[in-house]
Design a protein around this motif. Structure first.
Motif, short mmCIF file in Angstrom:
data_model
loop_
_atom_site.label_atom_id
_atom_site.label_comp_id
_atom_site.label_asym_id
_atom_site.label_seq_id
_atom_site.Cartn_x
_atom_site.Cartn_y
_atom_site.Cartn_z
N ASN A 1 0.80 -1.22 0.00
CA ASN A 1 0.00 0.00 0.00
C ASN A 1 0.84 1.27 0.00
O ASN A 1 0.55 2.21 -0.72
CB ASN A 1 -0.94 0.03 1.22
CG ASN A 1 -1.96 -1.08 1.17
OD1 ASN A 1 -2.35 -1.52 0.11
ND2 ASN A 1 -2.37 -1.55 2.33
N ASP A 2 1.86 1.30 0.84
CA ASP A 2 2.62 2.53 1.04
C ASP A 2 3.89 2.63 0.21
O ASP A 2 4.50 3.69 0.16
CB ASP A 2 3.02 2.66 2.52
CG ASP A 2 1.82 2.70 3.44
OD1 ASP A 2 0.77 3.20 3.00
OD2 ASP A 2 1.93 2.21 4.57
N ASP B 1 8.55 4.05 2.51
CA ASP B 1 8.32 5.32 3.19
C ASP B 1 9.44 5.70 4.15
O ASP B 1 9.43 6.78 4.71
CB ASP B 1 6.97 5.34 3.90
CG ASP B 1 6.80 4.20 4.89
OD1 ASP B 1 7.71 3.35 5.01
OD2 ASP B 1 5.76 4.15 5.55
#
Length: 129
Positions: free
Chosen positions: A32-33, A36
């Protein structure tokens, strides 16, 4: 000189491996990310300062690491999304190469004006506009 790639086909096995390796990997590419943060504090500083410029992302840095540094990319390419993590063989080598990569990208993409965060990044990288 590039990453070894190991695919773990079963998602459950991969998730167990992530848990076991979380203190050793440099970054985790989440479905999803994406990427990061870098788990190494010095590399995270390089990434944080680099991303003050719109033309450098964590993905760019990760791609550079995967193509130019020794280590292992372990991943699960599931229909729900790619999930992977990277372990490097020599963190000092990675830090040096990434910093030079970022400096070259900044020099190749000179801006007419820099905001305060970008000026701070230029100072961090030893580049003076």
């Amino acid at each position: 000189m590039a990453m070894k790639k190991i695919e773990i086909e079963k998602p459950d096995e991969f998730l167990k491996l992530i848990e076991q390796k979380k203190k050793k990997y440099l970054y985790h590419d989440h479905p999803n990310d994406g990427i990061d943060l870098f788990c190494d504090a010095i590399l995270e500083d390089i990434g944080w300062y680099a991303t003050t410029f719109d033309f450098i992302t964590y993905r760019d840095i990760a791609d550079f690491i995967e193509q130019n540094c020794d280590g292992t990319l372990t991943y699960n390419d599931h229909p729900m999304g790619f999930n992977g993590f990277v372990e490097v063989d020599d963190i000092e080598d990675v830090r040096e190469k990434v910093k030079l990569f970022v400096i070259e990208k900044i020099k190749d993409n000179k801006l007419d004006d820099y905001d305060d965060d970008q000026l701070e990044a230029l100072e961090f990288f030893g580049i003076f506009s």
